[in-house]
Write an enzyme that holds these catalytic residues in place. Structure first.
Site, PDB file in Angstrom:
ATOM      1  N   LYS A 126      41.934  58.243  19.497  1.00 21.20           N
ATOM      2  CA  LYS A 126      42.246  59.362  20.390  1.00 21.20           C
ATOM      3  C   LYS A 126      42.392  58.916  21.854  1.00 21.20           C
ATOM      4  O   LYS A 126      41.990  57.808  22.233  1.00 21.20           O
ATOM      5  CB  LYS A 126      41.151  60.420  20.259  1.00 21.20           C
ATOM      6  CG  LYS A 126      41.137  61.123  18.890  1.00 21.20           C
ATOM      7  CD  LYS A 126      40.088  62.234  18.868  1.00 21.20           C
ATOM      8  CE  LYS A 126      40.114  63.005  17.558  1.00 21.20           C
ATOM      9  NZ  LYS A 126      39.112  64.110  17.561  1.00 21.20           N
ATOM     10  N   TYR A 157      46.862  69.947  14.224  1.00 17.89           N
ATOM     11  CA  TYR A 157      45.575  70.650  14.241  1.00 17.89           C
ATOM     12  C   TYR A 157      45.728  72.145  13.919  1.00 17.89           C
ATOM     13  O   TYR A 157      44.840  72.935  14.267  1.00 17.89           O
ATOM     14  CB  TYR A 157      44.884  70.459  15.590  1.00 17.89           C
ATOM     15  CG  TYR A 157      44.131  69.137  15.714  1.00 17.89           C
ATOM     16  CD1 TYR A 157      43.075  68.833  14.854  1.00 17.89           C
ATOM     17  CD2 TYR A 157      44.469  68.205  16.686  1.00 17.89           C
ATOM     18  CE1 TYR A 157      42.372  67.641  14.961  1.00 17.89           C
ATOM     19  CE2 TYR A 157      43.764  67.001  16.802  1.00 17.89           C
ATOM     20  CZ  TYR A 157      42.717  66.732  15.937  1.00 17.89           C
ATOM     21  OH  TYR A 157      42.013  65.551  16.047  1.00 17.89           O
ATOM     22  N   ASN A 209      36.050  62.515  21.285  1.00 14.77           N
ATOM     23  CA  ASN A 209      35.182  61.758  20.380  1.00 14.77           C
ATOM     24  C   ASN A 209      35.887  60.582  19.705  1.00 14.77           C
ATOM     25  O   ASN A 209      35.527  60.176  18.610  1.00 14.77           O
ATOM     26  CB  ASN A 209      34.521  62.705  19.369  1.00 14.77           C
ATOM     27  CG  ASN A 209      35.525  63.446  18.528  1.00 14.77           C
ATOM     28  OD1 ASN A 209      36.731  63.237  18.652  1.00 14.77           O
ATOM     29  ND2 ASN A 209      35.047  64.308  17.649  1.00 14.77           N
ATOM     30  N   HIS A 221      39.915  60.303  14.965  1.00 12.82           N
ATOM     31  CA  HIS A 221      40.091  61.304  13.912  1.00 12.82           C
ATOM     32  C   HIS A 221      40.091  60.572  12.578  1.00 12.82           C
ATOM     33  O   HIS A 221      40.577  59.440  12.488  1.00 12.82           O
ATOM     34  CB  HIS A 221      41.442  62.023  14.061  1.00 12.82           C
ATOM     35  CG  HIS A 221      41.832  62.786  12.815  1.00 12.82           C
ATOM     36  ND1 HIS A 221      41.392  64.061  12.572  1.00 12.82           N
ATOM     37  CD2 HIS A 221      42.554  62.419  11.721  1.00 12.82           C
ATOM     38  CE1 HIS A 221      41.843  64.449  11.381  1.00 12.82           C
ATOM     39  NE2 HIS A 221      42.554  63.478  10.852  1.00 12.82           N
ATOM     40  N   GLU A 263      48.376  64.253   6.032  1.00 10.63           N
ATOM     41  CA  GLU A 263      48.352  63.716   7.398  1.00 10.63           C
ATOM     42  C   GLU A 263      49.149  62.412   7.503  1.00 10.63           C
ATOM     43  O   GLU A 263      49.860  62.192   8.496  1.00 10.63           O
ATOM     44  CB  GLU A 263      46.895  63.511   7.843  1.00 10.63           C
ATOM     45  CG  GLU A 263      46.170  64.841   8.019  1.00 10.63           C
ATOM     46  CD  GLU A 263      44.685  64.724   8.326  1.00 10.63           C
ATOM     47  OE1 GLU A 263      44.039  65.770   8.504  1.00 10.63           O
ATOM     48  OE2 GLU A 263      44.162  63.590   8.380  1.00 10.63           O
TER      49      GLU A 263
END
Ligand code: ADP
Ligand code: MG
Length: 140
Positions: free
Chosen positions: A11, A51, A114, A117, A128
């Site tokens: 990320k 998302y 964070n 993913h 995905e």
């Protein structure tokens, strides 16, 4: 157990701090192999689509803005029990709850920023992976 493929994103908080290699090393040391990888800057449309399952959550807008804020590295990871293994190496969503030695415990800044993913099921991993990669881009 079987060899599986799962989907991973490094990320923006991690790419911004030049932690791409550090994150990949933790994934590789945990037994996963990178069989596809590319660095991309997500559009709003691509981030919202990815998302979409969280679109009703209060943090959705913040999450999409974050995912568009800097480049990300999207990856396909392969290995024994790869879906669960990746989640184990990542640690809990909130770094405050993540086990020591996990990516999120070591590197994440907050529950939102964070660092990684990872797909939460084999079914979602397939969806995905196909959202970002075609078959020819995955070289096992
Ligand atoms: P995970 O990434 O561990 O599968 P979720 O699927 O529940 O976690 O959430 C997706 C992402 O949304 C999280 O990784 C995190 O970036 C963000 N997120 C989740 N919960 C919150 C929250 N309470 N506040 C801000 N961002 C959040
Ligand atoms: Mg999730």
């Amino acid at each position: 157990m079987a060899i599986q493929r799962t989907f991973s994103i490094i990320k923006p908080d991690a790419t911004k701090r030049n932690l791409t290699g550090a994150v990949v090393k933790m994934l590789e040391d945990g037994g996963l192999r990178v069989v596809a990888s590319k660095r991309v800057h997500l559009s709003r449309e691509k981030a919202e689509g990815f998302y979409a399952v969280h679109s009703e959550r209060p943090f959705f807008g913040e999450l999409v803005d974050f995912m568009m804020s800097e480049p990300v590295v999207v990856q396909v990871l392969e290995g024994e029990n790869a879906v669960a293994k990746n989640r184990e190496i990542m640690g809990a969503t909130n770094p405050a709850d993540a086990d020591a030695g996990t990516i999120r415990a070591e590197h994440a800044l907050s529950i939102g920023e964070n660092s990684v993913h990872g797909s939460d099921s084999l079914e979602n991993a397939k969806i995905e992976i196909e959202y970002f990669f075609n078959d020819k881009e995955i070289v096992g």
